[in-house]
Design an enzyme around this catalytic site. Sequence first.
Site, mmCIF file in Angstrom:
data_model
loop_
_atom_site.group_PDB
_atom_site.id
_atom_site.type_symbol
_atom_site.label_atom_id
_atom_site.label_comp_id
_atom_site.label_asym_id
_atom_site.label_seq_id
_atom_site.Cartn_x
_atom_site.Cartn_y
_atom_site.Cartn_z
ATOM 1 N N VAL A 166 0.558 3.995 1.884
ATOM 2 C CA VAL A 166 0.999 4.303 3.074
ATOM 3 C C VAL A 166 1.689 3.209 4.026
ATOM 4 O O VAL A 166 1.753 3.451 5.283
ATOM 5 C CB VAL A 166 -0.091 5.233 3.862
ATOM 6 C CG1 VAL A 166 -0.484 6.648 3.097
ATOM 7 C CG2 VAL A 166 -1.473 4.294 4.029
ATOM 8 N N CYS A 167 2.033 2.145 3.463
ATOM 9 C CA CYS A 167 2.560 0.952 4.008
ATOM 10 C C CYS A 167 4.081 1.139 4.167
ATOM 11 O O CYS A 167 4.663 1.204 2.810
ATOM 12 C CB CYS A 167 2.191 -0.156 3.768
ATOM 13 S SG CYS A 167 2.488 -1.389 4.903
ATOM 14 N N ILE A 168 4.896 1.075 5.021
ATOM 15 C CA ILE A 168 6.138 0.976 5.111
ATOM 16 C C ILE A 168 6.839 -0.390 5.621
ATOM 17 O O ILE A 168 7.894 -0.280 6.099
ATOM 18 C CB ILE A 168 6.914 2.222 5.839
ATOM 19 C CG1 ILE A 168 6.368 2.424 7.117
ATOM 20 C CG2 ILE A 168 6.691 3.467 4.993
ATOM 21 C CD1 ILE A 168 6.924 3.469 7.954
ATOM 22 N N THR A 169 5.926 -1.365 5.654
ATOM 23 C CA THR A 169 6.362 -2.637 6.045
ATOM 24 C C THR A 169 7.713 -3.007 5.601
ATOM 25 O O THR A 169 8.565 -3.745 6.319
ATOM 26 C CB THR A 169 5.327 -3.641 5.940
ATOM 27 O OG1 THR A 169 4.171 -3.170 7.013
ATOM 28 C CG2 THR A 169 5.863 -5.066 6.379
ATOM 29 N N GLY A 206 0.890 -1.307 0.108
ATOM 30 C CA GLY A 206 0.049 -0.091 0.115
ATOM 31 C C GLY A 206 0.828 1.355 -0.031
ATOM 32 O O GLY A 206 1.892 1.305 0.381
#
Length: 325
Positions: free
Chosen positions: A172-175, A170
């Site tokens: 806004v995902c920084i996994t 995604g």
Amino acid sequence: MEIFDYENVLLLPRKCRVESRSECNAGVALGGRTFRIPVVPANMKTVVDENICAWMAKNGYFYVMHRFDLDNLQFVKNMKAKGVYASISLGVKKPDYDTVDQFVAEGLAPEYITIDIAHGHADTVQRMIAYLKQKLPASFVIAGNVATPEAVIDLENWGADATKVGIGPGKVCITKMKTGFGTGGWQLSALKWCARVATKPIIADGGIREHGDIAKSIRFGATMVMIGSLLAGLEESPGKTVEVDGKLFKEYYGSASDFNKGEYKHVEGKRILEPIKGTLADTLREMEEDIQSSISYAGGKKLMDIRKANYVILGGDNAGEHLLM
């Protein structure tokens, strides 16, 4: 295994069988209901709220309410009072089990329950699926998120009615950056890989940047596509409206961000501003029209005909004959 993502793949047209794209049916069935399009807004605080969920349900769309700072019991009661289906999210901690017990005590059952945790291939998810199947057997259980065929097989065997595929693709995902794990950059390949073993519906979650990516997701095995950023910058979006240099934006942040959690601990999400780009109704109608066009390009009349289309991988050798046959 071929590794590619949405921007690396194009589908190949087949002979058109309709006079007008409007003849194509973009509808999809999930959990005993048929929805107008295979799109569900991400179950995030800056994407959905109760008003959006009620509107979606009344107008023939699928939704999943987020699970943050929410009285799930009251939400389900409100949805029932409005005469629409209820679709909620749960985690796997004690308050989530308490919520299930409250539903049982009240004689209420949401039609859809999504077990929504970042790493869904987990013993905690197995226990929650078993509990839901025991206590609320009528509810359709979606579980995730996962990234491997092994995980899909396990979740299905544990009793999940559908699985959600995607870890970290995604906007806004920084996994990926924080942990070194995930499907960011190869989400479409991960979907294809997982779909090969799936016997139940897959919801592709994350990485959608264009409407054409919806058709690509269907082609590679998704039944439904979960979308965040494209549906976060709408006039109705619950995110805070922010003005920058005379232009209006909506705040959009990840569920594992400190903005959502209220603390900086185990953070795997970030905050961005999405330009406001119209209304929910107009956006969903445009998505439906674009999916109808995709179906017509695939030589079909209904959504799953897209799966008959061949594809090319941009920059790849495309040596496999099946790609161009």
